[in-house]
Motif scaffolding. Structure first.
Motif, PDB file in Angstrom:
ATOM      1  N   PRO A   1       0.839  -1.209   0.000  1.00 51.40           N
ATOM      2  CA  PRO A   1       0.000   0.000   0.000  1.00 51.40           C
ATOM      3  C   PRO A   1       0.869   1.253   0.000  1.00 51.40           C
ATOM      4  N   THR A   2       0.458   2.255  -0.738  1.00 55.02           N
ATOM      5  CA  THR A   2       1.267   3.473  -0.830  1.00 55.02           C
ATOM      6  C   THR A   2       1.464   4.117   0.544  1.00 55.02           C
ATOM      7  N   ARG A   3       0.534   3.927   1.467  1.00 56.31           N
ATOM      8  CA  ARG A   3       0.676   4.512   2.808  1.00 56.31           C
ATOM      9  C   ARG A   3       1.850   3.897   3.571  1.00 56.31           C
ATOM     10  N   GLN A   4       2.355   2.744   3.082  1.00 54.83           N
ATOM     11  CA  GLN A   4       3.485   2.094   3.742  1.00 54.83           C
ATOM     12  C   GLN A   4       4.807   2.367   3.035  1.00 54.83           C
ATOM     13  N   TRP A   5       4.801   3.098   1.953  1.00 56.12           N
ATOM     14  CA  TRP A   5       6.038   3.342   1.217  1.00 56.12           C
ATOM     15  C   TRP A   5       6.996   4.191   2.048  1.00 56.12           C
TER      16      TRP A   5
ATOM     17  N   THR B   1      10.365  -0.404  -1.104  1.00 53.70           N
ATOM     18  CA  THR B   1       9.730  -1.666  -1.499  1.00 53.70           C
ATOM     19  C   THR B   1       8.361  -1.408  -2.109  1.00 53.70           C
ATOM     20  N   LEU B   2       8.167  -1.934  -3.319  1.00 54.51           N
ATOM     21  CA  LEU B   2       6.912  -1.769  -4.046  1.00 54.51           C
ATOM     22  C   LEU B   2       6.017  -3.000  -3.977  1.00 54.51           C
ATOM     23  N   ALA B   3       6.623  -4.188  -3.995  1.00 51.96           N
ATOM     24  CA  ALA B   3       5.837  -5.430  -4.025  1.00 51.96           C
ATOM     25  C   ALA B   3       6.655  -6.562  -3.428  1.00 51.96           C
TER      26      ALA B   3
ATOM     27  N   TRP C   1      11.620  -3.314  -5.938  1.00 57.46           N
ATOM     28  CA  TRP C   1      11.850  -2.028  -5.280  1.00 57.46           C
ATOM     29  C   TRP C   1      12.108  -0.915  -6.287  1.00 57.46           C
ATOM     30  N   ALA C   2      11.845   0.309  -5.828  1.00 58.10           N
ATOM     31  CA  ALA C   2      12.238   1.508  -6.558  1.00 58.10           C
ATOM     32  C   ALA C   2      13.535   2.020  -5.955  1.00 58.10           C
ATOM     33  N   GLY C   3      14.426   2.470  -6.817  1.00 58.56           N
ATOM     34  CA  GLY C   3      15.704   2.966  -6.336  1.00 58.56           C
ATOM     35  C   GLY C   3      15.645   4.431  -5.926  1.00 58.56           C
ATOM     36  N   VAL C   4      16.778   4.931  -5.459  1.00 57.47           N
ATOM     37  CA  VAL C   4      16.893   6.316  -5.007  1.00 57.47           C
ATOM     38  C   VAL C   4      18.097   6.949  -5.688  1.00 57.47           C
ATOM     39  N   GLU C   5      17.905   8.131  -6.201  1.00 58.54           N
ATOM     40  CA  GLU C   5      18.975   8.888  -6.854  1.00 58.54           C
ATOM     41  C   GLU C   5      19.210  10.161  -6.061  1.00 58.54           C
TER      42      GLU C   5
END
Length: 199
Positions: free
Chosen positions: A50-54, A132-134, A99-103
């Motif tokens: 859930p986006t609220r947990q991103w 983490t996305l999924a 996961w989505a990375g960070v720049e």
């Protein structure tokens, strides 16, 4: 055994940075476009977070005393440096995790985020910033299966202005995250926008 009983009564904590609403909505819109859930339907137990947990985890504490963890953040975070400028960018996988990375806008921003990891009590040398996305239970997902939009994804820039101490409670519907303490990260100097040309 007494120590184990005491530990069982303590809440499970982690320290994190919550991305701002603009960053969350931007990435969530891309995930909707690529229909990520359909891609993951081949995997047992695939579930989008859930986006609220991103969040970006800085340190996982496990069962811990919130007062002790909060006091450490109060002492250490103000000395870590100015709020790092970053954005969510790219995507990758660990086993069972997408996961989505960070720049970072500039190298000093990366150093500051690692300093915040140390301030939280984490391993700055082994730290790899990600969101983490999924998750899924078993099986593999070929990296080439990821949509091109995720490989080349780049969201809006933002400053990480706050570090949060978060409690994780396991409930019937899944984990629920609650911020129990937060500490402001020192603001950047006026006009400091990171690398030249960054928004």
């Amino acid at each position: 055994m007494e120590g184990t009983d005491d530990e069982a009564r303590l809440p499970r904590l982690f320290t994190a940075v919550w991305p701002p609403r603009e960053a969350v909505e931007h990435l969530a819109g891309v995930l909707d476009e690529v229909r990520l859930e359909r891609i993951g339907s081949q995997l047992r137990g695939f579930r989008l977070m859930p986006t609220r947990q991103w969040h970006l985890t800085l340190c996982f504490h496990g069962p811990a005393d919130p007062a002790d963890s909060a006091a450490r953040l109060d002492r250490q975070v103000p000395a870590a440096g100015a709020a790092p400028r970053l954005r969510l960018a790219g995507a990758g996988m660990f086993r069972g995790v997408l996961w989505a990375g960070v720049e970072f806008a500039a190298e000093p921003d990366g150093r500051t985020l690692r300093a915040l990891v140390r301030a939280a009590g984490g391993d700055a040398d082994g730290f790899r910033a990600h969101l983490t996305l999924a998750r899924w239970n078993a099986g593999g997902l070929d990296r080439r299966t990821l949509p091109r939009q995720l490989h080349g994804y780049a969201g809006p820039w933002w400053n990480a202005t706050e570090v949060a101490l978060v409690r994780s409670d396991q409930e019937p519907a899944g984990p629920v995250y609650r911020t129990v303490h937060s500490v402001a990260v020192p603001r950047r100097a006026a006009g400091d926008q990171g690398v030249l040309g960054s928004p």
